[in-house]
Design an enzyme around this catalytic site. Structure first.
Site, mmCIF file in Angstrom:
data_model
loop_
_atom_site.group_PDB
_atom_site.id
_atom_site.type_symbol
_atom_site.label_atom_id
_atom_site.label_comp_id
_atom_site.label_asym_id
_atom_site.label_seq_id
_atom_site.Cartn_x
_atom_site.Cartn_y
_atom_site.Cartn_z
ATOM 1 N N ASP A 1 14.409 21.688 39.016
ATOM 2 C CA ASP A 1 15.625 21.314 39.752
ATOM 3 C C ASP A 1 15.492 19.975 40.471
ATOM 4 O O ASP A 1 16.073 19.763 41.540
ATOM 5 C CB ASP A 1 16.007 22.418 40.764
ATOM 6 C CG ASP A 1 16.207 23.757 40.077
ATOM 7 O OD1 ASP A 1 16.676 23.751 38.932
ATOM 8 O OD2 ASP A 1 15.884 24.788 40.690
ATOM 9 N N LYS B 1 16.858 16.479 36.825
ATOM 10 C CA LYS B 1 16.584 15.984 35.463
ATOM 11 C C LYS B 1 17.874 15.784 34.673
ATOM 12 O O LYS B 1 18.000 14.842 33.901
ATOM 13 C CB LYS B 1 15.679 16.982 34.713
ATOM 14 C CG LYS B 1 14.300 17.149 35.346
ATOM 15 C CD LYS B 1 13.489 18.212 34.626
ATOM 16 C CE LYS B 1 14.054 19.602 34.741
ATOM 17 N NZ LYS B 1 14.055 20.178 36.087
ATOM 18 N N GLY C 1 18.703 25.052 34.242
ATOM 19 C CA GLY C 1 20.096 24.781 34.592
ATOM 20 C C GLY C 1 20.165 23.325 35.003
ATOM 21 O O GLY C 1 19.613 22.952 36.039
ATOM 22 N N HIS C 2 20.752 22.499 34.165
ATOM 23 C CA HIS C 2 20.780 21.051 34.413
ATOM 24 C C HIS C 2 22.210 20.625 34.714
ATOM 25 O O HIS C 2 23.117 20.852 33.918
ATOM 26 C CB HIS C 2 20.254 20.297 33.187
ATOM 27 C CG HIS C 2 18.804 20.572 32.918
ATOM 28 N ND1 HIS C 2 18.105 20.000 31.883
ATOM 29 C CD2 HIS C 2 17.921 21.366 33.566
ATOM 30 C CE1 HIS C 2 16.849 20.438 31.915
ATOM 31 N NE2 HIS C 2 16.716 21.269 32.912
ATOM 32 N N THR C 3 22.394 20.000 35.876
ATOM 33 C CA THR C 3 23.736 19.599 36.293
ATOM 34 C C THR C 3 23.971 18.126 35.992
ATOM 35 O O THR C 3 23.125 17.281 36.310
ATOM 36 C CB THR C 3 23.882 19.796 37.823
ATOM 37 O OG1 THR C 3 23.336 21.067 38.158
ATOM 38 C CG2 THR C 3 25.327 19.702 38.266
ATOM 39 N N GLN D 1 12.408 22.703 33.475
ATOM 40 C CA GLN D 1 11.446 23.169 34.494
ATOM 41 C C GLN D 1 10.708 21.977 35.114
ATOM 42 O O GLN D 1 11.263 20.901 35.170
ATOM 43 C CB GLN D 1 10.462 24.187 33.891
ATOM 44 C CG GLN D 1 11.064 25.555 33.598
ATOM 45 C CD GLN D 1 11.913 25.621 32.349
ATOM 46 O OE1 GLN D 1 11.464 25.254 31.286
ATOM 47 N NE2 GLN D 1 13.122 26.087 32.469
ATOM 48 N N THR E 1 20.742 31.096 38.460
ATOM 49 C CA THR E 1 20.805 32.422 39.076
ATOM 50 C C THR E 1 21.566 32.431 40.406
ATOM 51 O O THR E 1 21.810 33.503 40.951
ATOM 52 C CB THR E 1 19.379 32.940 39.355
ATOM 53 O OG1 THR E 1 18.727 32.000 40.218
ATOM 54 C CG2 THR E 1 18.581 33.094 38.080
ATOM 55 N N ARG F 1 17.397 28.143 47.086
ATOM 56 C CA ARG F 1 16.076 27.565 46.808
ATOM 57 C C ARG F 1 15.291 27.449 48.112
ATOM 58 O O ARG F 1 15.865 27.117 49.153
ATOM 59 C CB ARG F 1 16.233 26.188 46.171
ATOM 60 C CG ARG F 1 16.900 26.232 44.811
ATOM 61 C CD ARG F 1 17.143 24.818 44.263
ATOM 62 N NE ARG F 1 17.816 24.855 42.972
ATOM 63 C CZ ARG F 1 18.665 23.926 42.540
ATOM 64 N NH1 ARG F 1 18.938 22.874 43.288
ATOM 65 N NH2 ARG F 1 19.225 24.033 41.358
HETATM 66 P P1 GDP Z 1 17.654 19.864 37.088
HETATM 67 O O1 GDP Z 1 17.413 21.283 36.745
HETATM 68 O O2 GDP Z 1 16.389 19.111 37.301
HETATM 69 O O3 GDP Z 1 18.573 19.166 36.125
HETATM 70 O O4 GDP Z 1 18.400 19.874 38.506
HETATM 71 P P2 GDP Z 1 19.602 20.847 38.956
HETATM 72 O O5 GDP Z 1 20.837 20.410 38.272
HETATM 73 O O6 GDP Z 1 19.191 22.264 38.818
HETATM 74 O O7 GDP Z 1 19.643 20.565 40.511
HETATM 75 C C1 GDP Z 1 19.839 19.289 41.017
HETATM 76 C C2 GDP Z 1 21.101 19.322 41.902
HETATM 77 O O8 GDP Z 1 21.138 18.159 42.700
HETATM 78 C C3 GDP Z 1 22.398 19.306 41.109
HETATM 79 O O9 GDP Z 1 23.367 20.010 41.820
HETATM 80 C C4 GDP Z 1 22.740 17.831 41.036
HETATM 81 O O10 GDP Z 1 24.135 17.604 40.865
HETATM 82 C C5 GDP Z 1 22.274 17.379 42.379
HETATM 83 N N1 GDP Z 1 21.795 15.989 42.452
HETATM 84 C C6 GDP Z 1 21.104 15.253 41.533
HETATM 85 N N2 GDP Z 1 20.743 14.067 42.048
HETATM 86 C C7 GDP Z 1 21.230 14.029 43.314
HETATM 87 C C8 GDP Z 1 21.152 13.081 44.383
HETATM 88 O O11 GDP Z 1 20.557 12.026 44.270
HETATM 89 N N3 GDP Z 1 21.750 13.420 45.558
HETATM 90 C C9 GDP Z 1 22.405 14.604 45.741
HETATM 91 N N4 GDP Z 1 22.952 14.844 46.929
HETATM 92 N N5 GDP Z 1 22.481 15.535 44.760
HETATM 93 C C10 GDP Z 1 21.893 15.253 43.575
HETATM 94 P P1 IMO Z 2 15.248 23.588 35.494
HETATM 95 O O1 IMO Z 2 15.103 23.071 34.091
HETATM 96 C C1 IMO Z 2 13.597 25.929 38.762
HETATM 97 C C2 IMO Z 2 11.061 29.315 37.672
HETATM 98 C C3 IMO Z 2 11.608 30.675 38.101
HETATM 99 C C4 IMO Z 2 10.323 31.402 38.383
HETATM 100 C C5 IMO Z 2 9.403 30.896 37.279
HETATM 101 C C6 IMO Z 2 9.331 31.816 36.068
HETATM 102 O O2 IMO Z 2 16.649 23.840 35.900
HETATM 103 O O3 IMO Z 2 14.477 22.742 36.441
HETATM 104 P P2 IMO Z 2 11.035 32.253 34.065
HETATM 105 O O4 IMO Z 2 12.429 32.782 34.068
HETATM 106 O O5 IMO Z 2 10.900 30.898 33.471
HETATM 107 O O6 IMO Z 2 10.036 33.211 33.482
HETATM 108 O O7 IMO Z 2 10.646 32.146 35.634
HETATM 109 O O8 IMO Z 2 9.928 29.637 36.887
HETATM 110 N N1 IMO Z 2 11.972 28.495 36.856
HETATM 111 C C7 IMO Z 2 12.678 27.467 37.338
HETATM 112 N N2 IMO Z 2 12.804 27.011 38.607
HETATM 113 N N3 IMO Z 2 14.212 25.290 37.740
HETATM 114 C C8 IMO Z 2 14.077 25.722 36.464
HETATM 115 O O9 IMO Z 2 14.582 25.042 35.423
HETATM 116 C C9 IMO Z 2 13.316 26.888 36.229
HETATM 117 N N4 IMO Z 2 13.003 27.591 35.125
HETATM 118 C C10 IMO Z 2 12.175 28.563 35.523
HETATM 119 O O10 IMO Z 2 12.421 30.561 39.237
HETATM 120 O O11 IMO Z 2 9.783 30.969 39.602
HETATM 121 MG MG MG Z 3 17.906 23.209 37.404
#
Ligand code: GDP
Ligand code: IMO
Ligand code: MG
Length: 425
Positions: free
Chosen positions: A13, A16, A40-42, A223, A300, A304
């Protein structure tokens, strides 16, 4: 032509999705190589928010080839749902291809994931409950079913029967749970096959052809490094290799031309799920980070856990992934903290080290902090480094110095446009 790898440097998270979307503009091909729909990539682009789980974050650009490699585990129902969600929003999927060798995540994997967690009592991993661990376990035990199996109607039933005879025995005999019905499962799964079939292609030749035609390939990590099965905080990890090392084994594109590795790191630290987190903030400051950063899981919805940046962990991730540059995200979230702490080392057995203690020793180590001055100004959306308050610039420079890795991108908001380019991409 050298290609780019983008990986998460922490516990996932890191942002990415946002950075992949940004780099995808310059790329021709975007490839997922590990994980599954635990990710979960936003991406926020032109006022629209997209949450991607299996499909590469390059999909929002028409004409980019988007590939899902054999290192990814695919829940076919989730894939079909994600595809139809995107189609409804007008996103074309003609360029989406997935590997026939990718393993399937099937309903019994989800059930087992949840049962294993329930039975761990106080020792839960806190998985996403998406069946990821059991699916990779089947792959390693050589009893998994793959995307290619789903496409052969005649043989699929037999293979499913064999797999189910094993899993039903585990469900009934170990967990005293009801078995899955073979016919029902077979019908359900085969109903998805035709949606998937047009997208299935062998990836190694496609990647090699793209390379030969000088097309830029971007590998999108899921991840994060600290969730790596071997190098992460085992057993509180995921069941795949999310680091740069996972690219070749997860796609069939050899490592020779992979020499740009961008690590994405959040300006602070979060973790969803259980496991060690030495710099975790449990009180008001942790809550402030969670609220300001909207730190709730995309997959989920879980809150966090939040804490200060851990430099030994970042150095370690940079080292074992041979990272060539960093993207620092969510710097805007730190506005309004009068002081910002950064973990610079660990105290262990009365001595201080600048290295991250290994997963056997981490629970006996205490973080050592340096306190930096924070800034009040809202920096959301700033695109020029010089416009940041001097304390924010100092924070970025400090991380750069301490890790020895250039920070080429600084993200100041969730939107595609909210980014500072310190070096050309
Ligand atoms: P990923 O799994 O690495 O793609 O990240 P996630 O999407 O799970 O979580 C990152 C969250 O931070 C998302 O809601 C994004 O929209 C948000 N985000 C990404 N970069 C920035 C930033 O520079 N500032 C803020 N405030 N939010 C960000
Ligand atoms: P992105 O790509 C954050 C974490 C779970 C748990 C551990 C094992 O969005 O960054 P799993 O379901 O993979 O067997 O769970 O890994 N986990 C993540 N945490 N971002 C993710 O993906 C994750 N994918 C798995 O929360 O701690
Ligand atoms: Mg994510």
């Amino acid at each position: 032509m050298s290609h780019k790898i983008l990986i998460g440097m922490q516990w996932g998270d890191e942002g990415k999705g946002k950075i992949t979307d940004l780099l995808a503009e310059e790329a021709d091909v975007v490839v997922r190589f590990s994980g599954g729909n635990n990710a979960g990539h936003t991406v926020i682009a032109e006022g629209q928010k997209y949450e991607l789980h299996l499909i590469p974050s390059g999909i929002l650009y028409p004409k980019k080839l988007c590939l899902i490699g054999s290192g990814v585990v695919i829940n076919p129902r989730s894939l079909v749902e994600e595809m139809s969600g995107l189609k409804k929003r007008g996103i074309a999927l003609d360029n989406l291809h997935l590997s026939p060798e990718a393993h399937l995540v099937l309903p019994y994997h989800l059930r087992l994931d949840n049962l294993e967690e329930e039975n761990k009592a106080g020792d839960k991993i806190g998985t996403t409950g998406r069946g990821i661990g059991p699916a990779y376990a089947d792959k390693a035990a050589r009893r998994g079913l793959r995307v290619g199996d789903l496409l052969s109607r005649e043989s699929f039933g037999k293979k499913l029967e064999k797999s189910l005879s094993y899993h039903n025995a585990v469900l009934e005999k170990v967990y005293r749970e009801p078995a899955f019905d073979l016919q029902q499962l077979k019908v359900d799964l085969l109903s998805l096959a035709e949606e998937i079939r047009p997208h299935v292609t062998s990836l190694p030749p496609l990647l090699w052809k793209s390379h030969r035609e000088n097309r830029q390939i971007l590998f999108e990590g899921a991840q994060g490094a600290l969730l790596d099965l071997d190098f992460g905080t085992y057993p509180y990890v995921t069941s795949s290799h999310p680091g740069a090392g996972g690219v070749s084994s997860g796609t069939g594109f050899g490592p020779r031309y992979l020499n740009e590795i961008l690590g994405v790191a959040k300006a602070y630290l979060t973790r969803v799920g259980r496991g060690p987190f030495p710099t975790e903030l449990s009180g008001e400051q942790g809550e402030k980070l969670r609220e300001k950063g909207q730190e709730f899981g995309v997959t989920t919805g879980r809150p966090r856990r939040c804490g200060w940046l851990d430099l030994p962990a970042l150095r370690y991730a940079a080292m074992f992934n041979s990272v060539t540059a960093l993207a620092l995200t969510k710097l805007d979230v730190l506005s309004g903290f009068s002081e910002i702490k950064v973990c610079t080392g660990y105290k262990i057995n009365n001595s201080i080290t600048d290295r991250l203690p290994d997963s056997f020793q981490l629970k006996n180590a205490q973080p050592v902090y340096q306190t930096l001055t924070g800034w009040e100004q809202d920096i959301s959306g700033i695109t020029n480094f010089q416009e940041l308050p001097s304390e924010a610039r100092h924070y970025v420079n400090f991380i750069e110095q301490e890790t020895g890795v250039k920070i080429n991108l600084v993200s100041t908001g969730p939107d595609r446009k909210e980014i500072i380019h310190r070096q050309p991409l």
